[in-house]
Design a protein around this motif. Structure first.
Motif, PDB file in Angstrom:
ATOM      1  N   GLU A 165       0.836  -1.217   0.000  1.00  0.00           N
ATOM      2  CA  GLU A 165       0.000   0.000   0.000  1.00  0.00           C
ATOM      3  C   GLU A 165       0.865   1.259   0.000  1.00  0.00           C
ATOM      4  OE1 GLU A 165      -2.714  -0.076   3.294  1.00  0.00           O
ATOM      5  OE2 GLU A 165      -3.564  -2.025   2.694  1.00  0.00           O
ATOM      6  N   ALA A 166       1.896   1.257   0.826  1.00  0.00           N
ATOM      7  CA  ALA A 166       2.790   2.430   0.900  1.00  0.00           C
ATOM      8  C   ALA A 166       3.496   2.661  -0.427  1.00  0.00           C
ATOM      9  CB  ALA A 166       3.808   2.232   2.020  1.00  0.00           C
ATOM     10  N   LEU A 167       3.960   1.584  -1.034  1.00  0.00           N
ATOM     11  CA  LEU A 167       4.662   1.700  -2.316  1.00  0.00           C
ATOM     12  C   LEU A 167       3.730   2.247  -3.396  1.00  0.00           C
ATOM     13  CD1 LEU A 167       7.394   1.119  -3.683  1.00  0.00           C
ATOM     14  CD2 LEU A 167       6.490  -1.108  -4.322  1.00  0.00           C
ATOM     15  N   ASN A 168       2.511   1.760  -3.443  1.00  0.00           N
ATOM     16  CA  ASN A 168       1.548   2.234  -4.433  1.00  0.00           C
ATOM     17  C   ASN A 168       1.178   3.700  -4.208  1.00  0.00           C
ATOM     18  OD1 ASN A 168       1.382  -0.171  -5.840  1.00  0.00           O
ATOM     19  ND2 ASN A 168      -0.279  -0.984  -4.576  1.00  0.00           N
ATOM     20  N   LYS A 169       1.125   4.117  -2.949  1.00  0.00           N
ATOM     21  CA  LYS A 169       0.769   5.499  -2.623  1.00  0.00           C
ATOM     22  C   LYS A 169       1.891   6.471  -2.978  1.00  0.00           C
ATOM     23  CE  LYS A 169      -1.039   8.383   1.140  1.00  0.00           C
ATOM     24  NZ  LYS A 169      -1.498   8.393   2.555  1.00  0.00           N
ATOM     25  N   TYR A 170       3.127   6.018  -2.820  1.00  0.00           N
ATOM     26  CA  TYR A 170       4.281   6.901  -3.042  1.00  0.00           C
ATOM     27  C   TYR A 170       5.217   6.331  -4.111  1.00  0.00           C
ATOM     28  CZ  TYR A 170       2.637   9.030   1.291  1.00  0.00           C
ATOM     29  OH  TYR A 170       1.862   9.647   2.249  1.00  0.00           O
ATOM     30  N   LEU A 171       4.629   6.001  -5.244  1.00  0.00           N
ATOM     31  CA  LEU A 171       5.386   5.395  -6.343  1.00  0.00           C
ATOM     32  C   LEU A 171       6.543   6.265  -6.820  1.00  0.00           C
ATOM     33  CD1 LEU A 171       2.682   3.782  -8.665  1.00  0.00           C
ATOM     34  CD2 LEU A 171       4.592   2.599  -7.565  1.00  0.00           C
ATOM     35  N   GLU A 172       6.356   7.588  -6.750  1.00  0.00           N
ATOM     36  CA  GLU A 172       7.374   8.502  -7.250  1.00  0.00           C
ATOM     37  C   GLU A 172       8.497   8.733  -6.239  1.00  0.00           C
ATOM     38  OE1 GLU A 172       7.278   9.709 -10.424  1.00  0.00           O
ATOM     39  OE2 GLU A 172       5.585   8.326 -10.577  1.00  0.00           O
ATOM     40  N   ILE A 173       8.301   8.258  -5.013  1.00  0.00           N
ATOM     41  CA  ILE A 173       9.276   8.528  -3.944  1.00  0.00           C
ATOM     42  C   ILE A 173       9.988   7.260  -3.476  1.00  0.00           C
ATOM     43  CG2 ILE A 173       9.493   9.270  -1.524  1.00  0.00           C
ATOM     44  CD1 ILE A 173       7.314  11.351  -2.153  1.00  0.00           C
ATOM     45  N   ILE A 174       9.249   6.171  -3.289  1.00  0.00           N
ATOM     46  CA  ILE A 174       9.857   4.929  -2.810  1.00  0.00           C
ATOM     47  C   ILE A 174      10.498   4.195  -3.990  1.00  0.00           C
ATOM     48  CG2 ILE A 174       9.449   2.704  -1.713  1.00  0.00           C
ATOM     49  CD1 ILE A 174       7.069   3.994  -0.245  1.00  0.00           C
ATOM     50  N   VAL A 175      11.810   3.995  -3.916  1.00  0.00           N
ATOM     51  CA  VAL A 175      12.547   3.405  -5.042  1.00  0.00           C
ATOM     52  C   VAL A 175      13.049   1.986  -4.751  1.00  0.00           C
ATOM     53  CG1 VAL A 175      13.238   5.620  -6.013  1.00  0.00           C
ATOM     54  CG2 VAL A 175      14.686   4.551  -4.264  1.00  0.00           C
ATOM     55  N   GLY A 176      12.731   1.486  -3.571  1.00  0.00           N
ATOM     56  CA  GLY A 176      13.146   0.138  -3.221  1.00  0.00           C
ATOM     57  C   GLY A 176      12.861  -0.144  -1.769  1.00  0.00           C
ATOM     58  N   LEU A 177      13.250  -1.335  -1.319  1.00  0.00           N
ATOM     59  CA  LEU A 177      13.068  -1.730   0.078  1.00  0.00           C
ATOM     60  C   LEU A 177      14.436  -1.856   0.742  1.00  0.00           C
ATOM     61  CD1 LEU A 177      10.308  -4.509  -0.182  1.00  0.00           C
ATOM     62  CD2 LEU A 177      10.026  -2.034   0.039  1.00  0.00           C
ATOM     63  N   LYS A 178      14.447  -1.721   2.055  1.00  0.00           N
ATOM     64  CA  LYS A 178      15.702  -1.788   2.819  1.00  0.00           C
ATOM     65  C   LYS A 178      15.557  -2.777   3.967  1.00  0.00           C
ATOM     66  CE  LYS A 178      19.738  -0.526   4.624  1.00  0.00           C
ATOM     67  NZ  LYS A 178      19.960   0.748   5.296  1.00  0.00           N
ATOM     68  N   ALA A 179      16.588  -3.589   4.161  1.00  0.00           N
ATOM     69  CA  ALA A 179      16.630  -4.517   5.300  1.00  0.00           C
ATOM     70  C   ALA A 179      18.039  -4.519   5.868  1.00  0.00           C
ATOM     71  CB  ALA A 179      16.230  -5.920   4.855  1.00  0.00           C
ATOM     72  N   ARG A 180      18.133  -4.597   7.187  1.00  0.00           N
ATOM     73  CA  ARG A 180      19.446  -4.623   7.838  1.00  0.00           C
ATOM     74  C   ARG A 180      19.765  -6.049   8.304  1.00  0.00           C
ATOM     75  NH1 ARG A 180      20.903  -0.523  12.150  1.00  0.00           N
ATOM     76  NH2 ARG A 180      18.951  -1.065  13.181  1.00  0.00           N
ATOM     77  N   ALA A 181      20.779  -6.634   7.675  1.00  0.00           N
ATOM     78  CA  ALA A 181      21.195  -8.000   8.006  1.00  0.00           C
ATOM     79  C   ALA A 181      22.350  -7.935   8.991  1.00  0.00           C
ATOM     80  CB  ALA A 181      21.600  -8.745   6.743  1.00  0.00           C
ATOM     81  N   SER A 182      21.996  -7.760  10.254  1.00  0.00           N
ATOM     82  CA  SER A 182      23.009  -7.626  11.297  1.00  0.00           C
ATOM     83  C   SER A 182      22.482  -8.264  12.578  1.00  0.00           C
ATOM     84  CB  SER A 182      23.314  -6.145  11.528  1.00  0.00           C
ATOM     85  OG  SER A 182      24.474  -5.984  12.289  1.00  0.00           O
ATOM     86  N   ALA A 183      23.358  -8.848  13.348  1.00  0.00           N
ATOM     87  CA  ALA A 183      22.963  -9.595  14.546  1.00  0.00           C
ATOM     88  C   ALA A 183      22.119  -8.771  15.502  1.00  0.00           C
ATOM     89  CB  ALA A 183      24.206 -10.120  15.255  1.00  0.00           C
ATOM     90  N   SER A 184      22.479  -7.515  15.709  1.00  0.00           N
ATOM     91  CA  SER A 184      21.752  -6.667  16.657  1.00  0.00           C
ATOM     92  C   SER A 184      20.352  -6.314  16.166  1.00  0.00           C
ATOM     93  CB  SER A 184      22.535  -5.383  16.912  1.00  0.00           C
ATOM     94  OG  SER A 184      22.681  -4.639  15.712  1.00  0.00           O
ATOM     95  N   VAL A 185      20.127  -6.501  14.881  1.00  0.00           N
ATOM     96  CA  VAL A 185      18.829  -6.150  14.276  1.00  0.00           C
ATOM     97  C   VAL A 185      17.907  -7.356  14.199  1.00  0.00           C
ATOM     98  CG1 VAL A 185      17.704  -5.265  12.192  1.00  0.00           C
ATOM     99  CG2 VAL A 185      19.905  -4.322  12.920  1.00  0.00           C
ATOM    100  N   VAL A 186      18.446  -8.483  13.736  1.00  0.00           N
ATOM    101  CA  VAL A 186      17.600  -9.668  13.500  1.00  0.00           C
ATOM    102  C   VAL A 186      17.491 -10.570  14.720  1.00  0.00           C
ATOM    103  CG1 VAL A 186      18.141  -9.628  11.043  1.00  0.00           C
ATOM    104  CG2 VAL A 186      19.527 -11.062  12.573  1.00  0.00           C
ATOM    105  N   LYS A 187      18.465 -10.453  15.663  1.00  0.00           N
ATOM    106  CA  LYS A 187      18.488 -11.314  16.862  1.00  0.00           C
ATOM    107  C   LYS A 187      18.441 -12.793  16.461  1.00  0.00           C
ATOM    108  CE  LYS A 187      18.318  -7.760  19.749  1.00  0.00           C
ATOM    109  NZ  LYS A 187      19.393  -7.387  20.670  1.00  0.00           N
ATOM    110  N   GLU A 188      17.477 -13.545  17.058  1.00  0.00           N
ATOM    111  CA  GLU A 188      17.411 -14.994  16.795  1.00  0.00           C
ATOM    112  C   GLU A 188      16.813 -15.339  15.431  1.00  0.00           C
ATOM    113  OE1 GLU A 188      16.428 -13.733  19.821  1.00  0.00           O
ATOM    114  OE2 GLU A 188      18.321 -14.353  20.739  1.00  0.00           O
ATOM    115  N   ASN A 189      16.298 -14.333  14.721  1.00  0.00           N
ATOM    116  CA  ASN A 189      15.636 -14.619  13.441  1.00  0.00           C
ATOM    117  C   ASN A 189      16.610 -14.927  12.309  1.00  0.00           C
ATOM    118  OD1 ASN A 189      12.936 -14.487  14.191  1.00  0.00           O
ATOM    119  ND2 ASN A 189      12.897 -12.257  14.021  1.00  0.00           N
ATOM    120  N   GLY A 190      17.877 -14.584  12.497  1.00  0.00           N
ATOM    121  CA  GLY A 190      18.862 -14.915  11.474  1.00  0.00           C
ATOM    122  C   GLY A 190      18.501 -14.375  10.100  1.00  0.00           C
TER     123      GLY A 190
END
Length: 395
Positions: A165-190
């Protein structure tokens, strides 16, 4: 009544004519630098009309234009920094876009996931729309973005439908997705949240940009997920889970490059080592884009600006032209930023104007406190954006 009608008609016609008057700027005596359009310090003029490059050529004379003499400085397409944090709040450590954009010689920035789907509207309405700097956003796959620092430790923070929904609403602004692959961020989720982020990005046909940090997850797992157009940022960090280890680039990097995965510098407070970059470059591992990962805690040191990061790469042996390409054409292509990244008729009249210092003395520091003194470096003077010449601030 007829006389009044005629006067009203004439007044309206005058108003229409005034609206049609175009803002014209003629920039002279500059040396254009844009290898993609065969400008190699080429001495030509640029005519910009209503924010768009109208004409590039020798000895242009345009009646009614404002003339700006840049006195032999170099004119490049407006610099683009694809990894910043410019959604300011106490929780995110972001800074206002213009403080790291136009005031620092950068015309366009891409916020790297400071906002998620729950906060993107506030970011757009209260920050992006009020900035002189052009601002795009990578949407954090976690709903609250960086308001929570362990944002991917709970899989419930990822809501695919709301991301869509957010991407469709702001098609001209959102150019991709971001994820942080780091131990302090994902914890046990790997690797699980990164895999989910990639799945969503593929469905929505946008790139996934991944911060690579300490394991888990292992960087090998992360790279295995990424495909053509996805981006791994912090590519020259010196961490145990890095891409360059014991003087060698890990084989998974070369496989990822073959698949079309892109690599970004993303300097940051802890993610850029001059020594690691030097080894990587000698091994043939060249970042596609130069960016800063700039925010409130590193805006003075060690990052400072995109200009500083460029100068570190010049110190390591990259040409000025190569560096300019990696902050103009390459980021514009990576995120399909229409009308940006080139000096070309019909493109946005966004310019970064700078000089090259050949025998100077500039002290620079990387993320692991290595200090170097550069003799050759660029020094930004102005940006030109949306018909306005803005002087770079030396902060």
């Amino acid at each position: 009544d007829d006389e009044v009608g005629k006067k009203n008609y004439c007044f309206k016609m005058i108003q229409k004519q005034e609206v049609k008057l175009k803002m014209k700027t003629l920039i002279k005596n500059g040396r254009l630098l844009d290898g993609k359009n065969n400008f190699h310090m080429t001495r030509v003029d640029i005519l910009i009309e209503d924010g768009i490059i109208k004409r590039i050529g020798e000895n242009i004379n345009e009646e009614g234009s404002e003339v700006i003499d840049v006195k032999d400085s170099i004119i490049a397409p407006g610099f683009i920094d694809i990894h910043v944090h410019c959604y300011p709040s106490e929780d995110t450590n972001g800074v206002f876009p213009d403080e790291i954009g136009v005031k620092k010689g950068v015309t366009t920035v891409v916020d790297a996931g400071t906002a998620g789907e729950e906060t993107i509207e506030d970011f757009v309405e209260n920050i992006i729309k009020k900035s002189k700097t052009r601002v795009y956003s990578l949407l954090n796959i976690s709903s609250m973005g960086l308001k929570i620092k362990s944002e991917l430790s709970d899989m419930k923070n990822i809501d695919k439908e709301k991301i869509k929904e957010a991407l469709n609403k702001y098609l001209e602004i959102i150019v991709g997705l971001k994820a942080r692959a780091s131990a302090s961020v994902v914890k046990e989720n790997g690797i699980k949240p990164i895999a989910e982020g990639k799945k969503i990005a593929s469905e929505l046909e946008v790139p996934l940009v991944v911060h690579i940090g300490n394991a888990p997850p292992k960087i090998e797992e992360v790279l295995e997920l990424l495909g053509k157009g996805d981006i791994a940022t912090h590519c020259y960090n010196n961490k145990v889970n890095g891409l360059v280890r014991e003087g060698k680039v890990i084989p998974e990097v070369r496989e990822a490059i073959k698949r079309g995965v892109l690599f970004d510098i993303g300097h940051g407070s802890e993610s850029f080592s001059l020594d690691t970059a030097e080894v990587g470059i000698k091994e043939g591992f060249e970042a596609n884009t130069i960016s800063t990962d700039i925010y409130s805690k590193n805006i003075i040191t060690p990052v400072g600006s995109l200009e500083n990061t460029i100068n570190k790469m010049i110190y390591l042996g990259w040409s000025v032209e190569k560096c300019v390409e990696k902050v103009t054409y390459e980021p514009a292509r990576a995120f399909k930023l229409k009308g940006l990244g080139e000096l070309k008729e019909g493109y946005m009249g966004d310019l970064t104007i700078f000089d090259i210092v050949e025998n100077g003395k500039l002290e620079l520091k990387d993320s692991v406190n290595k200090v170097i003194t550069a003799e050759k470096y660029i020094k930004t003077k102005y940006v030109f954006i949306k018909d306005e010449l803005i002087k770079k601030e030396d902060i």
